[in-house]
Design an enzyme around this catalytic site. Sequence first.
Site, mmCIF file in Angstrom:
data_model
loop_
_atom_site.group_PDB
_atom_site.id
_atom_site.type_symbol
_atom_site.label_atom_id
_atom_site.label_comp_id
_atom_site.label_asym_id
_atom_site.label_seq_id
_atom_site.Cartn_x
_atom_site.Cartn_y
_atom_site.Cartn_z
ATOM 1 C CD1 TRP A 88 -3.227 0.742 0.666
ATOM 2 C CD2 TRP A 88 -2.074 2.157 1.948
ATOM 3 N NE1 TRP A 88 -4.032 1.825 0.942
ATOM 4 C CE2 TRP A 88 -3.352 2.699 1.718
ATOM 5 C CE3 TRP A 88 -1.181 2.880 2.726
ATOM 6 C CZ2 TRP A 88 -3.751 3.926 2.234
ATOM 7 C CZ3 TRP A 88 -1.581 4.094 3.238
ATOM 8 C CH2 TRP A 88 -2.854 4.604 2.992
ATOM 9 C CG ASN B 56 2.981 -3.355 7.556
ATOM 10 O OD1 ASN B 56 2.734 -2.214 7.163
ATOM 11 N ND2 ASN B 56 2.254 -3.962 8.470
#
Length: 600
Positions: free
Chosen positions: A77, A103
């Site tokens: 993302w 992440n």
Amino acid sequence: MCGIIGYVGETEEHDALDVLLEGLSGLEYRGYDSAGIALANGSIAVRKKEGELSALESALEGEALAGDAVGIGHTRWSTHGPPSDRNAHPHTDADGRVAVVHNGIIENYQPLREELADGGVTFESDTDTEVVPHLIAAFLEAGLDREDAFRRAIGRLEGSYAIAAVFEGEETIYAARNESPLVLGLGDDGHYLASDVPAFIRYTDRVIYVDDGEFATLTPETVTVTDADGRVVETTVETIEWDAEDAGKSGYDHYMLKEIHEQPSALRECLRGRVNELERSITLEELPALEWEGPVQFVACGTSYHAAMFGAGLLESRGVPARPYLASEYTAAERPVGPDSLVVAVTQSGETADTMRALREANAAGATTVGVTNVVGSSAAREADHVLYIRAGPEIGVAATKSFASQQAALTMLACALSETDAGDVVRALRDVPDGIQTVLDTSTAREVAEAYEDADAYFFIGRGPQYPVALEGALKLKEITYKHAEGFAAGELKHGPLALVTDNTPVFAVVVGDGERARKTVGNVKEVEARGAPVVAVTDGQTDIERYADHVLEVPAGDELAGAILANVQLQLVSYWVAHRLDRSIDKPRNLAKSVTVE
Ligand code: F6R
């Protein structure tokens, strides 16, 4: 938000590629714009693609990558650099000796990048993550072994991370965590790591949650967790109580619809053992008697913030000063928080970065903290002094639905416990809510309402008291999954400005429950919009005459304002769902949004 998966095991049982692709599909709900994998039995093979997981799967077709026993995968993302093949993870060093997935956000990546570039490194991506494999390679070149090189590289990082790395030709995954979720899975035929349990739940329900500052080393035979100094940490193996089917769609077109329909059972689970009908009492065994001074402070984001508003309002109505804060606006330095304070962090995922920062600041200020969360073992659950689980079960759709209802119920019970007031009225209200939701689900005409107003210019939601956060939540749900303009207002505020927006193509959804003063005043506000030509949709239990002024009625079973706020919200969830369905939106994964927002 980014998701990571790793697997090391026996190829005869599972092929790493299959496990990684299934794992990535189990992480899709977190929201992503690209995906990639690295396999490492021999030389490292990295494949990564911008777009949906299917793009990666197509790129892998015909590739002879089966037969590997160790690998890592990632859904990205974007934070640093746009979505693209080259910015997708995994990232490697120049010689392809190590591949890394990450992440979180490496805050000092810019100076690290400059330092590495000065040493001759050429970067292939715009990401913060790419500094990690290059740092590891630099430590390898300095003569360190792989584990030490990994540890030393992690030691250079500032920021948040769950990082996993594989080295060429080695059946080991090295991982580290700081402020980003990381869970290990203990299977019979291999070991797993991931950002969240749905990534590997079909293989094992035995998990270890890694803490901030810890490292994990996974081989086919062993899982070792160590601290920053390399000392082995004693871990607890926990058992997950839901299975792969719970995390699947069970025949519904979308997770969101499935999760809306799960609300009766989720609510029963939330109330189980806590509401005693015979004694008309509420017991929250997980919470000791708490003492504090000053208003109870709630911190939360998005839907959880609406639940926090609801909880704070209820607490105040029971005589206990309380205040909800948007976690992103909460800094301990500017708030009256100290050792005597009580701070309640409301977060479905238990990982939201803004909420976690607020919770950590409250902890650091010495406050007593309570985490109200859905995810067992999440950061909020582990870092708050006390935890109240909402027990909604896995929520995969990006839009929060059943977790909101369960938060409303859990915070209602918390308000009773903290205020030490007679809980008879709350027991009566909550007891009938699961059946009430079932009635709403069985009889709702939300689909017809959606059809009538799918082309509206904008949608407004109004309510008072406990229905005000429901109005805000109704608007948030509609905007996030339909991409249409929607706003929620305290009903009395309409005439102070928003009324200027009202036209004959802006339906106003009015939540009116009970027959008290608030309900009657909202009916007055409805008359004002009706007189100006706006279509009115009444979400009501029929105890006022609002139906006279409404073009459509969405009924909820009669009850008090409290239960009504949970029931009315279900009608609004259904309206949003059906408008989004008619507009053919990506309901479970709305554009630009992520389920677990692990950056501030
Ligand atoms: C909206 C939604 C978000 C979350 C917010 C907080 O449908 O899901 O607004 O409520 O990102 O997430 P949690 O509750 O996990 O802290």
